[in-house]
Design a protein around this motif. Structure first.
Motif, PDB file in Angstrom:
ATOM      1  N   GLU A 200       7.547  -0.388  -7.088  1.00 60.74           N
ATOM      2  CA  GLU A 200       7.655  -0.803  -5.725  1.00 60.74           C
ATOM      3  C   GLU A 200       6.319  -0.878  -4.974  1.00 60.74           C
ATOM      4  O   GLU A 200       5.963  -1.873  -4.356  1.00 60.74           O
ATOM      5  N   THR A 201       5.744   0.279  -4.702  1.00 60.65           N
ATOM      6  CA  THR A 201       4.525   0.555  -3.943  1.00 60.65           C
ATOM      7  C   THR A 201       3.382  -0.200  -4.580  1.00 60.65           C
ATOM      8  O   THR A 201       2.599  -0.915  -3.943  1.00 60.65           O
ATOM      9  N   ALA A 217       9.920  -7.039   0.120  1.00 62.51           N
ATOM     10  CA  ALA A 217      10.307  -5.769  -0.477  1.00 62.51           C
ATOM     11  C   ALA A 217      11.310  -6.000  -1.695  1.00 62.51           C
ATOM     12  O   ALA A 217      11.275  -7.093  -2.407  1.00 62.51           O
ATOM     13  N   MET A 221      15.660  -1.192  -0.369  1.00 63.63           N
ATOM     14  CA  MET A 221      14.509  -0.783   0.521  1.00 63.63           C
ATOM     15  C   MET A 221      14.701  -0.908   1.764  1.00 63.63           C
ATOM     16  O   MET A 221      15.571  -1.993   2.245  1.00 63.63           O
TER      17      MET A 221
END
Length: 315
Positions: A200-201, A217, A221
């Protein structure tokens, strides 16, 4: 920068999402010009059908947004309508982001797309050692798609992937095409191993935000605005048909959450070199087998090449 031809010979928007709210990619309702009116009429006619359309529609042409509008019911219990800036779970359309993340890591010289699985999973069974990242991205790996049956208890990335890799191959790598979510689950793990960050990051910081996707996103999240997420089944079902959770069995293959305006920003970024350079885009859009590239379906509409992908959340 000036307007650059896109991968299909069309131009991106000439301004940063004109009409967007300051600091965001949210757009208000747009019905622009005779063509925008005609498009709106076509969609509204579909909303009155026996199985009415519910969703968001954004159409842009030649750098101008012609239509940006929500249709149908977002939440039947509250009698709220779908807004132009509704947030959607894009399901398998998300695969293109995972493929782009792999190509971005290639640009950063952290991997090669013809690397074998054994580079990232040295304990992979011998019959999987011929599987490459390109095989995974193009659904030609031969990996078994019975991932639900192979999934062990818990959510340990390495334990779950080891269980998937332990399944027998369905066919020799590269010999056939078979759509399979497991390919992209494993690619998400490769992103983590090669980048040292969560999937995700890495995706948000290297793809979404540089593309101008200010709110995009993933499922579950904290950044996902639930008030703008329509319920399934035309407003009558669950808000998350697969649950508000993003774990192994979702990552890489599904779960990107954003608006149609943010998808327009992504389209615009892919038409330039903000995210991927020209060699990386050539790989992304090059057919590997049976009309599939790397996270994209390819087809022809007359003389025009069409790049697309669909997805379903289940309800």
């Amino acid at each position: 920068p000036g307007v650059q031809p896109g991968p299909q010979g069309t131009a991106p928007l000439t301004t940063p999402l004109a009409g967007a709210l300051p600091g965001t990619t949210r757009l208000g309702e747009v019905v622009q010009g005779p063509l925008g009116v005609q498009l709106d009429q076509l969609v509204r006619a579909r909303t009155a059908a026996e199985a009415p359309f519910t969703g968001s529609v954004l159409v842009a042409k030649g750098g101008q947004i012609l239509l940006n509008k929500g249709y149908g019911i977002a939440d039947a219990s509250l009698n709220t309508s779908v807004s132009p800036d509704a947030v959607w779970d894009w399901a398998s359309v998300s695969k293109q982001f995972c493929a782009a993340a792999i190509l971005k890591l290639k640009m950063q010289e952290r991997l090669a797309i013809d690397d074998p699985l054994s580079r990232f999973f040295p304990e992979a069974p011998a019959d999987k050692r011929a599987v490459t990242l390109r095989h995974l991205m193009s659904h030609t790996s031969g990996l078994n798609e019975s991932y639900d049956q192979a999934r062990p208890a818990g959510d340990s990335r390495d334990a779950i992937i080891a269980a998937w890799l332990a399944q027998p191959l369905s066919f020799a790598p590269g010999s056939r095409w078979q759509y399979n979510n497991v390919n992209y689950f494993i690619l998400a793990a490769v992103v983590e191993k090669a980048s040292g960050q969560s999937f995700e990051t890495y995706s948000i910081t290297n793809l979404f935000r540089p593309a101008g996707m200010t709110e995009a996103a993933f499922t579950g999240m904290p950044g996902v605005d639930l008030a703008r997420l329509p319920r399934e089944n035309r407003g009558r079902g669950e808000q998350w048909s697969q649950g508000p959770y993003f774990g192994w069995g979702s990552k890489g293959a599904t779960g990107a959450c954003c608006t149609t305006a943010e998808m327009l920003a992504w389209d615009r970024a892919l038409r330039g070199t903000t995210i991927l350079d020209e060699p990386a885009k050539a790989e992304l859009f090059k057919e590997v087998r049976d009309g599939y590239a790397l996270g994209w379906f390819l087809s022809q509409d007359g003389a025009e090449r069409v790049l697309s992908h669909g997805g379903s959340t289940g309800a």
